[in-house]
Design a protein around this motif. Structure first.
Motif: not given
Ligand code: ADP
Ligand code: ZN
Ligand code: MG
Length: 480
Positions: A168-195
């Motif tokens: 869980y913590d890894y995913l949270t950090n990963l998501k934050l990095i993606l957001t900072y880089l502004d390369i993914c909108d990390v919207n799990m409902e729309e399927g932008s992030l899948r695990c």
């Protein structure tokens, strides 16, 4: 977690890159357009067409690689991953197999005991997404090819995670990095992030691992954590009962809180990867990598450390304030106006975030400028207004974002710190309530709260609370 067994977990995350166009053609990636409108012969897999690699996809992938300290391969190759599925018109997915764009990185997490633990990133590769099947009515399935060819990166960890919480913590950090880089909108409902999660168990202290399984259909980080807990316990039960763990793919059912095996056929993999003949290898020069490196923002882990150091914040506060670049920027601007960093952080975390949550806004839409919030904090600090009045001024600013000093002057909110004025008032209040004053003298010190309340009422909350307390204690203790 468990006395005898420990879980060994590795995660595969697909992140949709937020480019305007698809990875190998100029079709739009926009979510929510009518089915089969974002398509062309290339992404529909018509014969004879040729894919052309989107430059932005390479840039974004390299950004991610650099952000997790991975090695960027100067020579990176595309491969065909062959399988049949109705949402895959070409009959293969263009992905990377050998020579992915990035290898051997790491993402840090904080483990249970507070120490930093690095989770290895085995590889990051670029690939195209498949389409979507829509099972709308009984016995009828529709195909929407809008998603075919939408760019993804797959980020694969080493099996370094040792608990569902770490996952869980890894995913949270990963998501934050993606957001900072502004390369993914990390919207799990729309399927932008899948695990997808892989898990096996072993006896603590042992090297030998039992057979691993993979869990799919995880649509939130909490579900990843829950599914891993479920599967950890299921595997332990099997071993304890002398049964074998079957290597298989399970689907998480969030409603039932359980994972059930996928049908055998669906998971038989024989992808027969081979190099994609229609695409030359991606060549990336060191200059290009340097250029991209220079464009990276300060990353969340560095910002976190810096906030703790520069502003003497607790880890808890720092974690909240760096949860978005914009929030962190706002905070830093407040701190350019005031040196009361702790107080600034408190205002941000309690008042500002509360306002944003209530109004469903993000910090870029917050009506009060950071300079004015900083000034307000200073006005409270130097005793010009009380903390309570500060809250009122804060509310006035929602509507006007005027200079708090101006609001204080115009509305006559200056704190009353005038000794003689307060003394006269307190004397008369004590005189009006002789019984309570006597109570106080008889040892019921709590009565002072009542008197403070009376003074505040009379002054509309403008009396300096420290002064009121001091005067009341003096005067009440004195016998009449
Ligand atoms: P495959 O080639 O079968 O897909 P990979 O080596 O690419 O396997 O690993 C896929 C994912 O499975 C990675 O995230 C990896 O960390 C994880 N993984 C590998 N071995 C194990 C294991 N024994 N237990 C749990 N996860 C594992
Ligand atoms: Zn297309
Ligand atoms: Mg793999």
């Amino acid at each position: 977690m468990h006395e005898i067994y420990e879980p060994v977990i590795g995660l595969e995350v697909h992140a949709q890159l937020s480019t305007k166009t698809k990875i190998f053609c100029a079709c739009s990636t926009k979510f929510g357009n009518p089915p089969n409108t974002n398509v062309c012969p290339v992404c529909l897999g018509h014969p004879g067409v040729l894919p052309v690699l989107n430059k932005k996809v390479v840039e974004y992938s390299i950004k991610m690689g650099l952000a997790v300290d991975a090695k960027i391969n100067s020579h990176s190759v595309f491969a065909r991953k062959n399988y049949f599925y109705p949402d895959l018109p070409k009959g293969y997915q263009i992905s990377q197999f050998e020579l992915p764009i990035c290898e051997n990185g790491k993402i840090d997490i904080t483990s249970q005991d507070g120490s930093i633990k690095s989770i290895g990133i085995k590889r990051i590769h670029m690939e195209e997404d498949a389409g979507k099947l829509i099972h709308e009515r009984d016995n009828e399935t529709f195909i929407d090819a809008n998603r075919c060819g939408v760019p993804l990166i797959e980020i694969v960890t080493e099996p370094d995670l040792r608990s569902p919480k770490e996952a869980y913590d890894y995913l949270t950090n990963l998501k934050l990095i993606l957001t900072y880089l502004d390369i993914c909108d990390v919207n799990m409902e729309e399927g932008s992030l899948r695990c997808d999660a892989n898990i096996s168990i072993r006896k603590k202290g042992d090297k030998k691992l039992y057979t691993r399984t993979e869990i799919k259909n995880l649509n939130s980080f909490r579900n990843v954590e829950k599914a891993l807990e479920f599967e950890f316990n299921r595997q332990i039960d099997l071993i304890e009962n002398g049964e074998d763990i079957v290597q298989q793919t399970l689907l998480w059912n969030a409603d039932l809180n359980e994972a059930t095996p996928m049908r055998g056929k669906e998971e038989a993999h024989d992808y027969r990867y081979f190099p994609e003949p229609d695409l030359v290898p991606a060549k990336i020069s060191n200059d290009r990598i340097d250029e991209i490196e220079k464009s990276l923002p300060e990353l969340p882990s560095l910002k976190f450390e810096r906030f703790i150091k520069n502003y003497s914040l607790s880890k808890y506060d720092a974690e909240i304030l760096i949860s978005s670049i914009e929030l962190a920027d706002y905070f830093e601007k407040v701190c350019k106006t005031t040196n009361e960093f702790k107080s600034a952080s408190n205002w941000m975390i309690s008042e500002v975030l509360k306002y944003l949550n209530e109004h469903k806004l993000d910090i870029t839409q917050f009506p009060i400028s950071p300079e004015h919030l900083g000034k307000l904090i200073n006005l409270i600090k130097d005793g010009t207004i009380s903390g309570k009045i500060g809250k009122d001024v804060f509310e006035f600013m929602f509507n006007s974002d005027e200079d708090p000093e101006k609001i204080v002057n115009e509305k006559g909110l200056l704190q009353i710190s005038d000794l003689s004025e307060l003394e006269v008032m307190i004397d008369s209040i004590i005189a009006k309530h002789p019984k309570d004053a006597e109570d106080y003298r008889n040892g019921n010190k709590k009565v002072i709260g009542f008197f403070v309340g009376q003074v505040m009422r009379e002054t509309n909350g403008k009396a300096n609370p420290q002064l009121v307390n001091k005067l009341l204690t003096e005067k009440l203790s004195r016998s009449i």
